[in-house]
Design an enzyme around this catalytic site. Structure first.
Site, PDB file in Angstrom:
ATOM      1  CD  GLU A 125      -3.863  -2.635   7.386  1.00 24.79           C
ATOM      2  OE1 GLU A 125      -2.736  -2.887   6.952  1.00 24.79           O
ATOM      3  OE2 GLU A 125      -4.480  -1.601   7.107  1.00 24.79           O
ATOM      4  CD  GLU A 151      -3.420   5.518   6.551  1.00 23.50           C
ATOM      5  OE1 GLU A 151      -3.365   5.541   5.310  1.00 23.50           O
ATOM      6  OE2 GLU A 151      -2.475   5.110   7.253  1.00 23.50           O
ATOM      7  N   GLY A 200       1.912   2.396  10.803  1.00 21.84           N
ATOM      8  CA  GLY A 200       2.849   3.510  10.637  1.00 21.84           C
ATOM      9  C   GLY A 200       3.505   3.954  11.934  1.00 21.84           C
ATOM     10  CG  HIS A 253      -6.124   1.690   5.008  1.00 24.55           C
ATOM     11  ND1 HIS A 253      -5.735   2.652   5.904  1.00 24.55           N
ATOM     12  CD2 HIS A 253      -5.051   0.868   4.861  1.00 24.55           C
ATOM     13  CE1 HIS A 253      -4.488   2.422   6.281  1.00 24.55           C
ATOM     14  NE2 HIS A 253      -4.053   1.335   5.660  1.00 24.55           N
ATOM     15  CE  LYS A 289       0.026   3.535   4.848  1.00 27.22           C
ATOM     16  NZ  LYS A 289      -0.312   3.738   6.249  1.00 27.22           N
ATOM     17  CB  SER A 302       4.772  -1.496  12.202  1.00 24.33           C
ATOM     18  OG  SER A 302       4.314  -0.169  12.391  1.00 24.33           O
ATOM     19  N   GLY A 317       4.602   1.407   4.964  1.00 22.92           N
ATOM     20  CA  GLY A 317       5.931   2.022   4.903  1.00 22.92           C
ATOM     21  C   GLY A 317       7.003   1.168   4.235  1.00 22.92           C
ATOM     22  CG  ASN A 363      -1.729   1.223   1.382  1.00 22.01           C
ATOM     23  OD1 ASN A 363      -1.840   2.008   0.431  1.00 22.01           O
ATOM     24  ND2 ASN A 363      -2.336   1.420   2.541  1.00 22.01           N
TER      25      ASN A 363
END
Ligand code: PEP
Length: 251
Positions: free
Chosen positions: A169, A101, A175, A99, A11, A214, A236, A9
């Protein structure tokens, strides 16, 4: 037997030049590692504007294309939205839905997530639905109930549970560098599979459950060693070719 799946992802990161560099580095890593990565399903989910660029660069590679979201509506007068059939048209086979976010910054409800899953399946995209609790909810002892309720809400309208992937998640791990321990993640994944059994006893065993939060090159193998962790959704670390290839190899 569930086929391992690792999703990148990206992002809201990247630009044409940076994507080209990252994909070239990824392809070199994949070529170097051969079957240990090419036999796993790996998916790159760039921002919408770069889907075509990534689709072109992935031609002939074992990596597949996915999107980070889609609209719940059919094509029409919805300014700024992207319909699921458009993603399929650009070569996507996968789409991440719900997600944290999106839930946090765009107020996406379980009902909206459910409608997006239906839209994705109708367009022959494989939806990857994200569920997970916040730190506050975990500390209040509500993690299992929150995840079960997100899952029931998201899958409520889905005609076919064979064509779905679930990503657990925990919001506190995304993150932050704070990964769930393999044992904690396995406990939740096992509970997720119990909920899936309630919803569709015949197909629950075959549904892939990804962990996200993470995931890095050095913790992936211990997570993937768990019975119900079938792969990862990686944020990330997916922006680093060597790290992402190492995670795919570990799956
Ligand atoms: C994610 O964005 O889904 C994610 C898990 O991010 P990170 O790997 O950076 O925690």
């Amino acid at each position: 037997m569930r086929q391992p799946l690792v999703m990148a992802n990206w992002k809201m990161n990247g630009n044409s030049a940076a994507n080209r560099e990252l994909l070239k580095a990824l392809q070199a890593e994949f070529a170097r590692r051969g079957a240990e990565v090419s036999t796993k399903t790996s998916v790159i989910c760039p921002p919408y504007p770069y889907l075509t660029q990534v689709a072109e660069m992935l031609q002939g590679s074992s990596m597949q294309l996915g999107a980070q979201d889609c609209s719940h509506s059919a094509p029409g007068a919805y300014t700024g939205e992207v319909a699921a059939p458009m993603l399929a048209d650009l070569g996507c086979r996968w789409v991440v839905i719900g997600h944290s976010e999106r839930r946090q910054y765009h107020q996406e409800s379980d009902a909206l997530v459910a409608a997006k899953l239906v839209a994705a399946q109708r367009a022959d995209l494989m939806p990857v639905v994200c569920v997970g609790e916040t730190l506050e909810q975990r500390e209040a002892g509500e993690a299992e109930d929150v995840v079960a309720s997100q899952l029931r809400g998201a899958l409520a309208d889905l005609p076919d549970l064979r064509e779905v992937v679930v990503a657990y998640e925990p919001v506190w791990a995304i993150g932050t560098g704070q990964t769930a321990t393999p044992e904690l993640a396995q406990e939740m994944h096992s509970q997720i599979r119990d909920v899936l059994r309630e919803l569709d006893e015949n197909n629950a065993e075959g549904i892939r459950l990804l962990y996200g939060g993470s995931v890095k090159a050095d913790n992936a193998a211990s997570l993937f060693a768990m019975t119900d962790i079938d792969g990862a959704l990686v944020g990330g670390a997916s922006l680093d070719a060597e790290a992402f290839a190492t995670i795919v190899a570990a799956a």
